[in-house]
Design a protein around this motif. Structure first.
Motif, PDB file in Angstrom:
ATOM      1  N   TYR A  33       1.181  -1.160  -0.243  1.00 40.53           N
ATOM      2  CA  TYR A  33      -0.095   0.153  -0.254  1.00 40.53           C
ATOM      3  C   TYR A  33       0.823   1.396  -0.035  1.00 40.53           C
ATOM      4  O   TYR A  33       1.784   1.125   0.677  1.00 40.53           O
ATOM      5  CB  TYR A  33      -0.796   0.064   1.334  1.00 40.53           C
ATOM      6  CG  TYR A  33      -1.981  -0.500   1.391  1.00 40.53           C
ATOM      7  CD1 TYR A  33      -3.166  -0.880   0.857  1.00 40.53           C
ATOM      8  CD2 TYR A  33      -2.196  -2.142   2.149  1.00 40.53           C
ATOM      9  CE1 TYR A  33      -4.570  -1.542   0.607  1.00 40.53           C
ATOM     10  CE2 TYR A  33      -2.587  -3.418   1.454  1.00 40.53           C
ATOM     11  CZ  TYR A  33      -3.870  -2.770   1.190  1.00 40.53           C
ATOM     12  OH  TYR A  33      -5.021  -3.839   0.856  1.00 40.53           O
ATOM     13  N   ILE A  35       0.604   4.911   1.680  1.00 37.03           N
ATOM     14  CA  ILE A  35      -0.107   5.493   2.011  1.00 37.03           C
ATOM     15  C   ILE A  35       0.348   6.926   2.878  1.00 37.03           C
ATOM     16  O   ILE A  35       1.643   6.832   2.404  1.00 37.03           O
ATOM     17  CB  ILE A  35       0.513   5.139   4.002  1.00 37.03           C
ATOM     18  CG1 ILE A  35      -0.280   3.273   4.073  1.00 37.03           C
ATOM     19  CG2 ILE A  35      -0.705   5.685   5.330  1.00 37.03           C
ATOM     20  CD1 ILE A  35       0.476   2.533   5.320  1.00 37.03           C
ATOM     21  N   ARG A  45      -1.293   9.770   7.296  1.00 36.66           N
ATOM     22  CA  ARG A  45      -1.911   8.063   7.320  1.00 36.66           C
ATOM     23  C   ARG A  45      -3.161   7.262   6.709  1.00 36.66           C
ATOM     24  O   ARG A  45      -3.267   6.651   6.935  1.00 36.66           O
ATOM     25  CB  ARG A  45      -1.280   7.547   8.632  1.00 36.66           C
ATOM     26  CG  ARG A  45       0.341   7.487   8.769  1.00 36.66           C
ATOM     27  CD  ARG A  45       0.834   7.086  10.050  1.00 36.66           C
ATOM     28  NE  ARG A  45       1.032   5.667  10.048  1.00 36.66           N
ATOM     29  CZ  ARG A  45       1.001   4.400  10.729  1.00 36.66           C
ATOM     30  NH1 ARG A  45       1.011   5.306  12.146  1.00 36.66           N
ATOM     31  NH2 ARG A  45       0.906   3.826  10.943  1.00 36.66           N
ATOM     32  N   HIS A  48      -5.307   4.835   2.033  1.00 33.80           N
ATOM     33  CA  HIS A  48      -4.836   4.172   1.368  1.00 33.80           C
ATOM     34  C   HIS A  48      -4.700   3.070   0.908  1.00 33.80           C
ATOM     35  O   HIS A  48      -5.428   3.132  -0.395  1.00 33.80           O
ATOM     36  CB  HIS A  48      -4.763   2.544   3.078  1.00 33.80           C
ATOM     37  CG  HIS A  48      -3.738   2.738   3.784  1.00 33.80           C
ATOM     38  ND1 HIS A  48      -5.040   3.217   4.973  1.00 33.80           N
ATOM     39  CD2 HIS A  48      -2.917   2.147   4.973  1.00 33.80           C
ATOM     40  CE1 HIS A  48      -4.381   3.488   5.874  1.00 33.80           C
ATOM     41  NE2 HIS A  48      -3.231   3.069   5.942  1.00 33.80           N
ATOM     42  N   ARG A  50      -3.485   0.747  -2.669  1.00 32.69           N
ATOM     43  CA  ARG A  50      -3.632  -0.719  -2.988  1.00 32.69           C
ATOM     44  C   ARG A  50      -2.517  -0.849  -4.175  1.00 32.69           C
ATOM     45  O   ARG A  50      -2.757   0.195  -5.663  1.00 32.69           O
ATOM     46  CB  ARG A  50      -4.594  -1.682  -3.121  1.00 32.69           C
ATOM     47  CG  ARG A  50      -3.980  -3.295  -3.783  1.00 32.69           C
ATOM     48  CD  ARG A  50      -5.401  -3.815  -3.765  1.00 32.69           C
ATOM     49  NE  ARG A  50      -6.090  -4.047  -2.533  1.00 32.69           N
ATOM     50  CZ  ARG A  50      -7.199  -3.749  -2.500  1.00 32.69           C
ATOM     51  NH1 ARG A  50      -7.806  -2.899  -3.121  1.00 32.69           N
ATOM     52  NH2 ARG A  50      -7.821  -4.103  -1.326  1.00 32.69           N
ATOM     53  N   TRP A  62      -8.258   3.162  -3.821  1.00 31.38           N
ATOM     54  CA  TRP A  62      -7.461   3.413  -2.231  1.00 31.38           C
ATOM     55  C   TRP A  62      -9.351   3.627  -1.312  1.00 31.38           C
ATOM     56  O   TRP A  62     -10.304   3.868  -1.926  1.00 31.38           O
ATOM     57  CB  TRP A  62      -7.379   4.871  -2.715  1.00 31.38           C
ATOM     58  CG  TRP A  62      -7.655   5.968  -3.228  1.00 31.38           C
ATOM     59  CD1 TRP A  62      -8.621   6.127  -4.696  1.00 31.38           C
ATOM     60  CD2 TRP A  62      -8.370   6.833  -3.045  1.00 31.38           C
ATOM     61  NE1 TRP A  62      -9.051   7.328  -5.258  1.00 31.38           N
ATOM     62  CE2 TRP A  62      -9.301   7.247  -3.834  1.00 31.38           C
ATOM     63  CE3 TRP A  62      -9.550   6.891  -1.974  1.00 31.38           C
ATOM     64  CZ2 TRP A  62     -10.105   9.096  -3.573  1.00 31.38           C
ATOM     65  CZ3 TRP A  62     -10.271   7.823  -1.260  1.00 31.38           C
ATOM     66  CH2 TRP A  62     -10.925   8.670  -2.986  1.00 31.38           C
ATOM     67  N   LEU A 167      -4.711  -2.892   6.578  1.00 28.68           N
ATOM     68  CA  LEU A 167      -4.410  -3.124   5.222  1.00 28.68           C
ATOM     69  C   LEU A 167      -3.019  -3.084   5.145  1.00 28.68           C
ATOM     70  O   LEU A 167      -3.344  -3.646   3.395  1.00 28.68           O
ATOM     71  CB  LEU A 167      -4.579  -1.240   5.726  1.00 28.68           C
ATOM     72  CG  LEU A 167      -6.162  -1.077   6.066  1.00 28.68           C
ATOM     73  CD1 LEU A 167      -5.476   0.407   5.643  1.00 28.68           C
ATOM     74  CD2 LEU A 167      -6.848  -1.828   5.349  1.00 28.68           C
ATOM     75  N   VAL A 168      -1.874  -4.259   5.518  1.00 25.71           N
ATOM     76  CA  VAL A 168      -0.850  -4.082   4.771  1.00 25.71           C
ATOM     77  C   VAL A 168      -1.266  -5.855   4.372  1.00 25.71           C
ATOM     78  O   VAL A 168      -0.965  -6.021   3.657  1.00 25.71           O
ATOM     79  CB  VAL A 168       0.429  -3.860   5.081  1.00 25.71           C
ATOM     80  CG1 VAL A 168       1.697  -4.417   4.581  1.00 25.71           C
ATOM     81  CG2 VAL A 168       0.741  -2.135   5.611  1.00 25.71           C
ATOM     82  N   ASP A 209      -2.357   1.412  12.555  1.00 29.62           N
ATOM     83  CA  ASP A 209      -2.969   2.183  12.565  1.00 29.62           C
ATOM     84  C   ASP A 209      -3.839   1.794  13.865  1.00 29.62           C
ATOM     85  O   ASP A 209      -5.251   1.768  14.065  1.00 29.62           O
ATOM     86  CB  ASP A 209      -3.982   1.938  11.020  1.00 29.62           C
ATOM     87  CG  ASP A 209      -3.204   2.682  10.003  1.00 29.62           C
ATOM     88  OD1 ASP A 209      -2.045   3.801  11.029  1.00 29.62           O
ATOM     89  OD2 ASP A 209      -3.300   2.438   9.662  1.00 29.62           O
TER      90      ASP A 209
END
Length: 347
Positions: A33, A35, A45, A48, A50, A62, A167-168, A209
């Motif tokens: 991602y 950020i 931050r 995100h 992709r 996103w 999200l990672v 996060d």
């Protein structure tokens, strides 16, 4: 190759990281991602993007966790460049892709705005599933930050197993969370902010996060001490929940609002009868922008504005490291005398 919207978006997705480096230069790559603060290339931050197509979705898609918007890389080009017409967005995309410029088949066609996700209904459902903070990890967390809120503060609750998605890695797990309701001036929940907590009681959860928001946030806030529909002659507003809860700890009679981000602070809707607004300062550039814009709007509405400045990094730092007495003394020097007498404890 067709010059259609979907084809342009797909081609941009094939070069997602290069697009991000060009148009979202204030961000950075983390795993799969990119950020950044938001689609307008603000530092932060919340958003995100992709970078590679996988089972979870296409490259270039996103989501902004703060505003609940999402979209594709054409939206990124439009917003970061400040473009209004789709023809201009498409031309800029073709310039980036080194494609020959051509007139679209339907020059008047406009792209639909990025859709919202994380609805107020979702926020209300999650808030209803939560419980009061008394005796919970949320109360322990706040106390560890020096924050003491009255039991009657209806905006703050605790959820013992709120889902968190990394999200990672895509990993999802349930973690305890402090839940803060975002409401409008009538007290209706429009969104919320989740702060995931360490199950062992050691502060925030150890995740990428630990704090995210969802729902309709613009114009609304996390209100502490608001009586819906009643006049609010004096108000304090700021970006972060813990900053405003710290002020509320030493001035429990003063209504405060946390807007959840600098951009949302700039758009906060003023309550009826407001004649004086204190804005809690934030040191970063986005925070200064939020203060300046909110001050301008307040002035246009005939509301006097004063900025409150912490002695350390923020007011929660002041509360934790200097203590409530020194924080109250510092605030007393910055408040209008009649407000200092009314809102600060005597002695």
């Amino acid at each position: 190759m067709s010059g259609s919207t979907s084809e342009l978006a797909r081609r941009l997705g094939d070069h997602a990281e290069a697009v991000c480096r060009e148009y979202l230069s204030n961000g950075r790559r983390v795993g799969n991602y990119w950020i950044v603060g938001d689609v307008r290339n603000t530092e932060g931050r919340s958003m995100h993007v992709r970078l590679k197509t996988n089972a979870k979705g296409f490259a270039g898609k996103w989501v902004d966790e703060a505003t609940t918007e999402y979209g594709d890389l054409l939206d990124v080009i439009r917003e970061s460049c400040g473009l209004l017409e789709f023809r201009d967005v498409a031309d800029e995309a073709r310039r980036f892709l080194a494609m020959p410029r051509s007139h679209p088949q339907n020059p008047g066609a406009e792209r639909q705005p990025a859709a919202a996700r994380g609805t107020p209904k979702t926020a209300r459902r999650l808030f209803a599933m939560s419980q009061t903070i008394a005796g919970t990890l949320a109360e322990r967390y706040l106390a560890g930050r020096g924050i003491l809120l009255a039991v009657r503060e209806r905006a703050v609750r605790f959820h013992p197993g709120c889902y968190y998605r990394d999200l990672v890695t895509g990993e999802t797990r349930a973690l305890p969370a402090l839940i803060a309701a975002v409401t409008d001036l009538d007290g209706r929940i429009t969104g919320l902010q989740r702060t995931w907590l360490d199950p062992g009681g050691n502060g925030k959860a150890h995740v990428n996060d630990p704090r995210r928001s969802l729902g309709h946030l613009l114009g609304n806030g996390i209100w502490l001490g608001l009586n819906p529909g009643a006049p609010v002659p004096v108000l304090a507003a700021g970006e972060g929940f813990e900053t405003m809860a710290s002020l509320r700890t030493v001035m429990p009679a003063l209504p405060v609002a946390a807007a959840t981000s600098a951009n949302h602070l700039a758009g906060l809707i003023f309550p009826p009868g407001c004649r004086r607004l204190y804005i809690a300062a934030d040191a970063d550039a986005a925070g200064r922008h939020g203060i300046e814009r909110l001050s301008q709007r307040a002035g246009e509405a005939g509301i006097a504005t004063l900025v409150l400045r912490p002695q350390l990094g923020d007011f929660n730092d002041d509360l934790r490291h200097l203590g409530p007495i020194r924080l109250a003394a510092s605030l007393g020097d910055q408040l209008v005398p009649e407000d200092a007498r009314h809102f600060l404890p005597s002695g």
